[in-house]
Design an enzyme around this catalytic site. Sequence first.
Site, PDB file in Angstrom:
ATOM      1  N   GLU A   5      -7.425  -9.735  -0.245  1.00 63.94           N
ATOM      2  CA  GLU A   5      -7.207  -9.588   1.197  1.00 63.94           C
ATOM      3  C   GLU A   5      -7.846 -10.777   1.892  1.00 63.94           C
ATOM      4  OE1 GLU A   5      -8.478  -5.933   2.958  1.00 63.94           O
ATOM      5  OE2 GLU A   5      -7.368  -4.667   1.553  1.00 63.94           O
ATOM      6  N   GLU A  14      -6.981   0.859   8.061  1.00 63.22           N
ATOM      7  CA  GLU A  14      -7.080   1.349   9.438  1.00 63.22           C
ATOM      8  C   GLU A  14      -6.037   2.437   9.676  1.00 63.22           C
ATOM      9  OE1 GLU A  14      -9.186  -1.605   8.530  1.00 63.22           O
ATOM     10  OE2 GLU A  14      -7.151  -2.335   8.929  1.00 63.22           O
ATOM     11  N   TYR A  19      -2.483  -7.200  14.497  1.00 58.73           N
ATOM     12  CA  TYR A  19      -3.477  -7.834  13.630  1.00 58.73           C
ATOM     13  C   TYR A  19      -3.599  -9.335  13.850  1.00 58.73           C
ATOM     14  CZ  TYR A  19      -6.593  -7.300   9.593  1.00 58.73           C
ATOM     15  OH  TYR A  19      -7.693  -7.221   8.780  1.00 58.73           O
ATOM     16  N   TYR A  71       0.837  -1.194   0.000  1.00 59.61           N
ATOM     17  CA  TYR A  71       0.000   0.000   0.000  1.00 59.61           C
ATOM     18  C   TYR A  71       0.876   1.250   0.000  1.00 59.61           C
ATOM     19  CZ  TYR A  71      -4.869  -1.459   1.178  1.00 59.61           C
ATOM     20  OH  TYR A  71      -6.162  -1.925   1.166  1.00 59.61           O
ATOM     21  N   ASN A  81      -9.794   0.697  -4.042  1.00 56.92           N
ATOM     22  CA  ASN A  81      -9.810  -0.249  -2.941  1.00 56.92           C
ATOM     23  C   ASN A  81     -11.197  -0.339  -2.313  1.00 56.92           C
ATOM     24  OD1 ASN A  81      -8.264  -1.971  -1.050  1.00 56.92           O
ATOM     25  ND2 ASN A  81      -8.909  -0.435   0.440  1.00 56.92           N
ATOM     26  N   GLU A  82     -11.867  -1.459  -2.502  1.00 62.66           N
ATOM     27  CA  GLU A  82     -13.199  -1.688  -1.933  1.00 62.66           C
ATOM     28  C   GLU A  82     -14.141  -0.506  -2.178  1.00 62.66           C
ATOM     29  OE1 GLU A  82     -12.495  -4.961   1.574  1.00 62.66           O
ATOM     30  OE2 GLU A  82     -12.573  -2.861   2.176  1.00 62.66           O
TER      31      GLU A  82
END
Length: 485
Positions: free
Chosen positions: A236, A102, A303, A56, A159-160
């Site tokens: 993902e 996030e 995570y 990213y 992205n989404e």
Amino acid sequence: MRGARVLTTAGDGFLLDGEPFQIIAGAMHYFRIHPDQWADRIEKARLMGLNSIDVYVPWNAHQPRPGEVVLDGILDLPRYLELIDRAGLHVVFRPGPYICAEWDGGGLPGWLSTSGVRLRSSDPAYLEAVDAWFDRLLPVVKPYLGSNGGPIIAVQVENEFGAYGPEDPDYLRHLADGLRRRGVTELLFTCDQAEGDMLRRGGLDGVLRTVTFEHADGALEKLRRHQPTGPLMCAEFWDGWFDHWGGPHHTRDAADAAADLEKVLSAGASVSLYMFHGGTNFGTTNGADYKHVYLPTITSYDYDAPLSEAGDVTAKYRLMREVIARYAPVPDEPLPGPAPRLDRAGIPLDEVAGLFSAAPGLGTAVASESPLTMEQLGEYNGFVLYETALPSTGPMVLAIESFADRAQIFVDGAPAGMLERGRTERALTIAAGRPGATLSVLVENTGRVNYGVHMNDPKGILGPVLAYARKPAGFGLGRDPDSFS
């Protein structure tokens, strides 16, 4: 650099330089890992059997203000790509402009919110800002494209987007055409959650659709219904999850995650582990959710990933490595032991610094008839301090109609209470003390919303600050100094 590498589709699979290829990637965010540890984390990805790294790019970190570009230290993207290339791995490149992750504002700069643009849309003002950024970013990245002998074999368009708002194919087409116009010849893809409406809204004709999910059951089938031919890929695979301040700690059972990974790979699909290694939100870079209430994300981004925040191999790492070995070559090399730890014993914490004694050296005071937001002040992270003289000397109720995100209130430097976004209170009782006592309101940005329709998330005091003789109707009272945390 190696020779040119070209990823294409053939039937229901990928070809890399004409040979069948299954992407087995893992996400690692260079901006959440100390640069001295990049090589170590990349090596542990290789040892797990990954053949690619998911990368990213946080626009707001690289361009904290219009016209600036930061590409050094923890933001030295070229060095990170070079290290991946030296390790013999490929890159699935996700340049934004929106990354979610996030991360503060999902990677969109805070300064965008001062101009009233419609984020992630075909609004000309937004596209102009995106184009200006990509005009700076893509020349930096171009040497690392697979067509130029670099490690990047695929590039994400958005992205989404299907989870964000109304359909806007013009926006998606602008991004895809912009990548091509700037010399990106690599395979393009979009990713969306494995839901019908999201896949429809977030996809683009002529661009490979991929999905994101936690559990494989039914997810790839949903993708196939929207994309009858072409490779299947989970861009993902959520092998863990993140935490919010004040919320529960999330984990995912290692055997459960490994079993779902097996389902993906056995179906012949490609995959990217989200996350392979999470890392840390250094400074004030974490994001937040808004799901009926504001929920800031914690500093750790461990995570529950296969490689822990400290860089250690976990049981999840070992189980996933065993799964990968059934479908792809895994290096026959020993795994490293735990990373060394700092011995914290004997470190005295015996000095303090006064909050307000430090404030004068941290910024320039600005006079205003009404409170200005952080963005209006040209500041986008951390804290902003507001000060004024109180109108009377008796007890009063102080009300702040709108603020983001955490307001600590002081009278003549003494704590008087605290208000927090996400709670119902917007007022507190204070004793003013001497005539003309100084009211100080220290507002903390605890993270811009990074997902959904609430992403335009200005910080600071956002409305009037009012003093009442008694509690006004509709204003819950906040906490007094004794309940500070």
